[in-house]
Design an enzyme around this catalytic site. Structure first.
Site, PDB file in Angstrom:
ATOM      1  N   TYR A  92       1.115  -1.273   0.101  1.00 51.63           N
ATOM      2  CA  TYR A  92      -0.091  -0.008  -0.144  1.00 51.63           C
ATOM      3  C   TYR A  92       0.892   1.297   0.028  1.00 51.63           C
ATOM      4  O   TYR A  92       2.060   1.328   0.729  1.00 51.63           O
ATOM      5  CB  TYR A  92      -0.914  -0.045   1.239  1.00 51.63           C
ATOM      6  CG  TYR A  92      -1.706   1.268   1.407  1.00 51.63           C
ATOM      7  CD1 TYR A  92      -2.906   1.444   0.870  1.00 51.63           C
ATOM      8  CD2 TYR A  92      -1.091   2.335   2.002  1.00 51.63           C
ATOM      9  CE1 TYR A  92      -3.572   2.642   0.862  1.00 51.63           C
ATOM     10  CE2 TYR A  92      -1.786   3.566   2.136  1.00 51.63           C
ATOM     11  CZ  TYR A  92      -3.095   3.717   1.626  1.00 51.63           C
ATOM     12  OH  TYR A  92      -3.564   5.056   1.861  1.00 51.63           O
ATOM     13  N   GLU A 132      -3.323   7.654  -4.064  1.00 55.54           N
ATOM     14  CA  GLU A 132      -3.546   6.258  -3.335  1.00 55.54           C
ATOM     15  C   GLU A 132      -3.120   5.234  -4.118  1.00 55.54           C
ATOM     16  O   GLU A 132      -3.933   5.073  -5.122  1.00 55.54           O
ATOM     17  CB  GLU A 132      -4.727   6.315  -2.460  1.00 55.54           C
ATOM     18  CG  GLU A 132      -4.707   4.972  -1.563  1.00 55.54           C
ATOM     19  CD  GLU A 132      -5.706   5.002  -0.949  1.00 55.54           C
ATOM     20  OE1 GLU A 132      -6.874   5.004  -1.548  1.00 55.54           O
ATOM     21  OE2 GLU A 132      -5.966   4.949   0.373  1.00 55.54           O
TER      22      GLU A 132
END
Ligand code: GDP
Ligand code: MN
Length: 398
Positions: free
Chosen positions: A118, A206
């Site tokens: 992530y 993101e």
């Protein structure tokens, strides 16, 4: 302003960030043509078809599917385009899918295991600095990781004076447990991702997951990008990427006439001047047992035309059972606002079927109340905050 995955990836690629390559398609024929072209360019023989909507969790909702040949490309995109995709991040009605991204399969087997990480770049408001947030626990819900295993989320704060330093990118690659080629790839990925964030005036990039492929490449499989609205005037290329179909129709209309409007779930519409007073008014509605149907700041110029525009916007929401107008007459005089309300009421005639409570405070407040009380219209006036709250309670009980 939020962007689609395919648009976010375009921006990433333009800054040299490696991405899972793909092409957007509006229908199954385009999807098949895209898949053929992808195979020519990348040699891929499997593909993923990904619904393009402004919501995450598409995988879980059935909006991301693997296709092993062109027939599957056609049947999967046929099924996905036009569906109302429900994910953990959408309402129960879901979001209509208008297009898909046909992408190369990047989870192919090879020398080493694939890993999902992530990574996001965003503004940390408490330190007033940009930061990179990252984790080895990619691919899944990051909120869940944050709740149950917060020690697996790392942050790296970037100094605004010197920008990102190569040692910071190396530290990130190290903390993600990488070595060799993958380590070098990751440092390059981080440096160019940060550059993309900074130079596109984004407020969020993101990437979940960032993938380490089985041949040690590091690439962006997904991209959630928000560009700062206040910077759009100087980022025309990105401003043109806006997809109004993804946004709330009433909000789009309100913004077009310059009203600051946010749609909410409740039943009491509010019309207020000033954001602070709008927030206080929403609290007031809650305390009176109602739920605000919207946030609406009409701004400094609450004349008849604006009041009427605001009325029209509020009434587009079928859940509105009452409207509370709470305006402080500082620069604008309350009697003028009262006249504006009456004017709007008359112009709109029977379009206004819900009770209206008006609280005007400030210059000429008493005169304004008199005007409203003598108008013969179904408007309940109030001068004090509490009085307005009581009247909201009263009409909601009806
Ligand atoms: P999200 O669910 O909306 O976050 O969409 P993502 O783009 O993150 O995709 C969801 C999941 O689909 C990923 O976490 C992967 O597990 C899977 N996925 C994405 N691309 C590929 C691919 O090329 N091949 C395979 N086999 N799976 C993929
Ligand atoms: Mn994702």
């Amino acid at each position: 302003m939020n962007l689609h995955e395919y648009q976010g990836k375009e921006i990433l690629a333009s800054f040299g960030v490696r991405i899972q390559r793909g092409m957007v398609a509006q229908n199954p024929e385009e999807a098949v043509a895209a898949a053929k072209q992808l195979t020519e360019e990348t040699g891929t023989s499997w593909y993923v078809v990904k619904a393009q909507v402004h919501a995450g969790g598409r995988g879980k909702g059935g909006g991301v599917k693997l296709a092993k040949n062109l027939e599957e490309i056609a049947s999967i995109s046929e099924a996905i385009i036009g569906m109302d995709l429900v994910t953990p991040q959408t309402s129960t009605a879901g979001k209509r899918v208008h297009q898909v991204l046909v992408a190369e399969d990047v989870y192919y087997p090879g020398e080493s295991e694939t890993s999902e990480f992530y990574m996001s770049v965003l503004l940390d408001r408490s330190s007033g600095r940009n930061m990179i947030m990252y984790s080895t626990e990619g691919g899944m819900d990051i909120e869940e990781v944050a709740e149950h295993t917060p020690h697996l989320i790392f942050t790296e704060t970037i100094s605004p004076a010197v920008g990102i330093m190569p040692f910071q990118a190396r530290k990130i690659a190290f903390n993600l447990g990488l070595s060799g080629t993958a380590f070098k790839e990751m440092t390059k990925f981080v440096m160019s991702l940060y550059k993309a964030y900074e130079e596109s005036d984004a407020s969020l990039f993101e990437i979940n997951p960032v993938l380490k492929t089985s041949d040690d490449k590091i690439l962006a499989v997904d991209a959630k990008v928000s560009i700062d609205d206040n910077a759009l005037y100087r980022r025309k290329v990105y401003a043109d990427m806006r997809d109004l179909r993804e946004e709330n129709a009433i909000e789009v209309e309100a913004n077009a006439v310059g009203l600051n409007y946010v749609d909410l779930d409740g039943n009491v519409g509010c019309m207020v001047n000033g954001a602070g007073l709008a927030m206080a008014t929403m609290d007031l509605i809650k305390m009176a047992g109602g739920e605000p149907a919207n946030f609406l700041d009409v701004g400094g110029t609450a004349d008849a035309k604006r009041v009427e525009e605001a009325f029209r916007i509020i009434l587009k929401d079928p859940n509105v059972k009452a409207i509370l107008i709470n305006i402080f007459g500082g620069i604008v005089r309350c009697d003028r606002v009262a006249q504006g309300i009456l004017g709007a009421y008359k112009n709109m005639g029977d379009a206004i079927k819900v009770p209206i409570i008006v609280r005007l405070q400030g210059t000429n407040a008493e005169l304004a109340k008199e005007i409203l009380d003598n108008s013969g219209l179904a408007v309940k006036s109030a001068v004090q905050f509490q009085e307005a709250a009581d009247k909201v309670k009263e009409v909601l009980a009806l």
